[in-house]
Motif scaffolding. Sequence first.
Motif, PDB file in Angstrom:
ATOM      1  N   TYR A 116     -73.942  67.605 -58.533  1.00  0.00           N
ATOM      2  CA  TYR A 116     -72.636  68.240 -58.335  1.00  0.00           C
ATOM      3  C   TYR A 116     -72.391  69.378 -59.325  1.00  0.00           C
ATOM      4  CZ  TYR A 116     -67.633  68.844 -57.697  1.00  0.00           C
ATOM      5  OH  TYR A 116     -66.395  69.379 -57.466  1.00  0.00           O
ATOM      6  N   TRP A 117     -72.645  69.112 -60.601  1.00  0.00           N
ATOM      7  CA  TRP A 117     -72.376  70.113 -61.627  1.00  0.00           C
ATOM      8  C   TRP A 117     -73.599  70.971 -61.935  1.00  0.00           C
ATOM      9  CZ3 TRP A 117     -69.600  65.374 -62.806  1.00  0.00           C
ATOM     10  CH2 TRP A 117     -68.217  65.512 -62.628  1.00  0.00           C
ATOM     11  N   GLN A 118     -74.680  70.746 -61.212  1.00  0.00           N
ATOM     12  CA  GLN A 118     -75.928  71.493 -61.391  1.00  0.00           C
ATOM     13  C   GLN A 118     -76.393  71.464 -62.842  1.00  0.00           C
ATOM     14  OE1 GLN A 118     -75.130  75.324 -59.624  1.00  0.00           O
ATOM     15  NE2 GLN A 118     -75.307  74.500 -57.565  1.00  0.00           N
ATOM     16  N   VAL A 119     -76.348  70.261 -63.404  1.00  0.00           N
ATOM     17  CA  VAL A 119     -76.805  70.041 -64.771  1.00  0.00           C
ATOM     18  C   VAL A 119     -78.287  69.706 -64.708  1.00  0.00           C
ATOM     19  CG1 VAL A 119     -76.556  68.599 -66.825  1.00  0.00           C
ATOM     20  CG2 VAL A 119     -74.548  69.203 -65.468  1.00  0.00           C
ATOM     21  N   SER A 120     -79.051  70.292 -65.596  1.00  0.00           N
ATOM     22  CA  SER A 120     -80.481  70.009 -65.611  1.00  0.00           C
ATOM     23  C   SER A 120     -80.985  69.999 -67.049  1.00  0.00           C
ATOM     24  CB  SER A 120     -81.240  71.058 -64.792  1.00  0.00           C
ATOM     25  OG  SER A 120     -81.066  72.340 -65.352  1.00  0.00           O
ATOM     26  N   LEU A 121     -82.186  69.518 -67.188  1.00  0.00           N
ATOM     27  CA  LEU A 121     -82.832  69.549 -68.487  1.00  0.00           C
ATOM     28  C   LEU A 121     -83.335  70.964 -68.744  1.00  0.00           C
ATOM     29  CD1 LEU A 121     -84.869  66.238 -68.151  1.00  0.00           C
ATOM     30  CD2 LEU A 121     -82.758  66.596 -69.449  1.00  0.00           C
ATOM     31  N   PRO A 122     -83.449  71.366 -69.995  1.00  0.00           N
ATOM     32  CA  PRO A 122     -83.966  72.713 -70.261  1.00  0.00           C
ATOM     33  C   PRO A 122     -85.432  72.821 -69.847  1.00  0.00           C
ATOM     34  CG  PRO A 122     -83.675  71.486 -72.306  1.00  0.00           C
ATOM     35  CD  PRO A 122     -83.121  70.638 -71.214  1.00  0.00           C
ATOM     36  N   ALA A 123     -85.783  73.969 -69.300  1.00  0.00           N
ATOM     37  CA  ALA A 123     -87.166  74.185 -68.859  1.00  0.00           C
ATOM     38  C   ALA A 123     -88.011  74.642 -70.034  1.00  0.00           C
ATOM     39  CB  ALA A 123     -87.217  75.237 -67.753  1.00  0.00           C
ATOM     40  N   PHE A 124     -89.253  74.228 -70.015  1.00  0.00           N
ATOM     41  CA  PHE A 124     -90.228  74.716 -70.981  1.00  0.00           C
ATOM     42  C   PHE A 124     -90.738  76.046 -70.451  1.00  0.00           C
ATOM     43  CE2 PHE A 124     -94.736  74.922 -72.381  1.00  0.00           C
ATOM     44  CZ  PHE A 124     -94.497  75.051 -73.740  1.00  0.00           C
ATOM     45  N   ASN A 125     -90.453  77.120 -71.174  1.00  0.00           N
ATOM     46  CA  ASN A 125     -90.800  78.446 -70.690  1.00  0.00           C
ATOM     47  C   ASN A 125     -91.525  79.193 -71.795  1.00  0.00           C
ATOM     48  OD1 ASN A 125     -90.976  81.008 -69.639  1.00  0.00           O
ATOM     49  ND2 ASN A 125     -88.880  81.007 -68.832  1.00  0.00           N
ATOM     50  N   ILE A 126     -92.816  79.222 -71.701  1.00  0.00           N
ATOM     51  CA  ILE A 126     -93.632  79.854 -72.740  1.00  0.00           C
ATOM     52  C   ILE A 126     -93.461  81.369 -72.740  1.00  0.00           C
ATOM     53  CG2 ILE A 126     -95.763  80.095 -71.429  1.00  0.00           C
ATOM     54  CD1 ILE A 126     -96.994  78.878 -74.186  1.00  0.00           C
TER      55      ILE A 126
ATOM     56  N   VAL B 278     -75.238  51.713 -59.513  1.00  0.00           N
ATOM     57  CA  VAL B 278     -74.118  52.661 -59.544  1.00  0.00           C
ATOM     58  C   VAL B 278     -74.254  53.620 -60.732  1.00  0.00           C
ATOM     59  CG1 VAL B 278     -71.609  52.855 -59.869  1.00  0.00           C
ATOM     60  CG2 VAL B 278     -72.537  51.196 -58.244  1.00  0.00           C
ATOM     61  N   GLY B 279     -74.691  53.119 -61.879  1.00  0.00           N
ATOM     62  CA  GLY B 279     -74.867  53.981 -63.051  1.00  0.00           C
ATOM     63  C   GLY B 279     -75.928  55.041 -62.839  1.00  0.00           C
ATOM     64  N   ALA B 280     -77.080  54.644 -62.299  1.00  0.00           N
ATOM     65  CA  ALA B 280     -78.150  55.608 -62.026  1.00  0.00           C
ATOM     66  C   ALA B 280     -77.704  56.621 -60.971  1.00  0.00           C
ATOM     67  CB  ALA B 280     -79.415  54.873 -61.560  1.00  0.00           C
ATOM     68  N   LEU B 281     -77.036  56.117 -59.947  1.00  0.00           N
ATOM     69  CA  LEU B 281     -76.545  56.993 -58.881  1.00  0.00           C
ATOM     70  C   LEU B 281     -75.518  57.982 -59.419  1.00  0.00           C
ATOM     71  CD1 LEU B 281     -76.403  57.750 -55.874  1.00  0.00           C
ATOM     72  CD2 LEU B 281     -74.679  55.947 -55.611  1.00  0.00           C
ATOM     73  N   ALA B 282     -74.609  57.500 -60.249  1.00  0.00           N
ATOM     74  CA  ALA B 282     -73.569  58.374 -60.807  1.00  0.00           C
ATOM     75  C   ALA B 282     -74.179  59.505 -61.635  1.00  0.00           C
ATOM     76  CB  ALA B 282     -72.594  57.550 -61.649  1.00  0.00           C
ATOM     77  N   LEU B 283     -75.175  59.186 -62.453  1.00  0.00           N
ATOM     78  CA  LEU B 283     -75.813  60.231 -63.261  1.00  0.00           C
ATOM     79  C   LEU B 283     -76.495  61.260 -62.371  1.00  0.00           C
ATOM     80  CD1 LEU B 283     -76.654  61.494 -65.936  1.00  0.00           C
ATOM     81  CD2 LEU B 283     -78.615  59.924 -65.967  1.00  0.00           C
ATOM     82  N   ARG B 284     -77.232  60.803 -61.369  1.00  0.00           N
ATOM     83  CA  ARG B 284     -77.939  61.733 -60.481  1.00  0.00           C
ATOM     84  C   ARG B 284     -76.955  62.577 -59.677  1.00  0.00           C
ATOM     85  NH1 ARG B 284     -80.798  65.504 -59.599  1.00  0.00           N
ATOM     86  NH2 ARG B 284     -81.882  65.690 -57.641  1.00  0.00           N
ATOM     87  N   LEU B 285     -75.896  61.952 -59.142  1.00  0.00           N
ATOM     88  CA  LEU B 285     -74.912  62.709 -58.366  1.00  0.00           C
ATOM     89  C   LEU B 285     -74.152  63.701 -59.234  1.00  0.00           C
ATOM     90  CD1 LEU B 285     -73.456  59.982 -55.959  1.00  0.00           C
ATOM     91  CD2 LEU B 285     -75.104  61.802 -55.429  1.00  0.00           C
ATOM     92  N   ALA B 286     -73.832  63.310 -60.465  1.00  0.00           N
ATOM     93  CA  ALA B 286     -73.161  64.235 -61.385  1.00  0.00           C
ATOM     94  C   ALA B 286     -74.055  65.443 -61.675  1.00  0.00           C
ATOM     95  CB  ALA B 286     -72.788  63.516 -62.682  1.00  0.00           C
ATOM     96  N   ALA B 287     -75.351  65.192 -61.865  1.00  0.00           N
ATOM     97  CA  ALA B 287     -76.287  66.298 -62.113  1.00  0.00           C
ATOM     98  C   ALA B 287     -76.374  67.226 -60.909  1.00  0.00           C
ATOM     99  CB  ALA B 287     -77.667  65.738 -62.456  1.00  0.00           C
TER     100      ALA B 287
END
Length: 192
Positions: free
Chosen positions: A171-181, A160-169
């Motif tokens: 739903y809210w379109q949260v992502s890690l910052p991209a490496f952009n040279i 449930v914890g792993a699922l909640a984090l993935r679903l929250a990401a």
Amino acid sequence: LMAGRYQLDPFGVVVLAAVTAIGGGTIRDVILDTPVFWVASPIYLYVILLTAILTILFIRRPTRIPKRFLLISDAFGLALFAVLGTEKALSLGSSITVAIVMGMITGVAGGMIRDVLCNVIPLILRQEIYALAAMLGGILFIGLQTIGFTENVSLIVAIVGALALRLAAIYWQVSLPAFNIADQQQAGSKND
């Protein structure tokens, strides 16, 4: 469904379904030097074959299926298999760190193989909070086991914890910052 988007033949559908479903667990078992789960119990192959055939028969136009539905379905699989992979690695005597990595591999590697076969950048390599959710599931499982929760409670809470984090990401379109040279180079040229 991805096979349908790329208009693969029925054999291609089965192959893509199989590598997605059992690829991560296969890699995990080979690394852990234990019998590969689907070789020991071929029922997994029959389920994959049946599911692929039913998908071909009942879903004629995969482009009509919303991308968000596929992401949510994938999130359930990611959470489940990451935690079960962690549990299996621990039961085979792996260290905590190795067990978490094995759980992550179990959850994400099949999808990576699928994406590579379809010439798509794997989800795990994009900005998505994906591997992080798999790691959270493994960490929660181990943490709960360490403080004395039963295995079943630990499995459920970790999934449930792993699922909640993935679903929250998702739903809210949260992502890690991209490496952009390119951004770095532009900033450097402005300073020159």
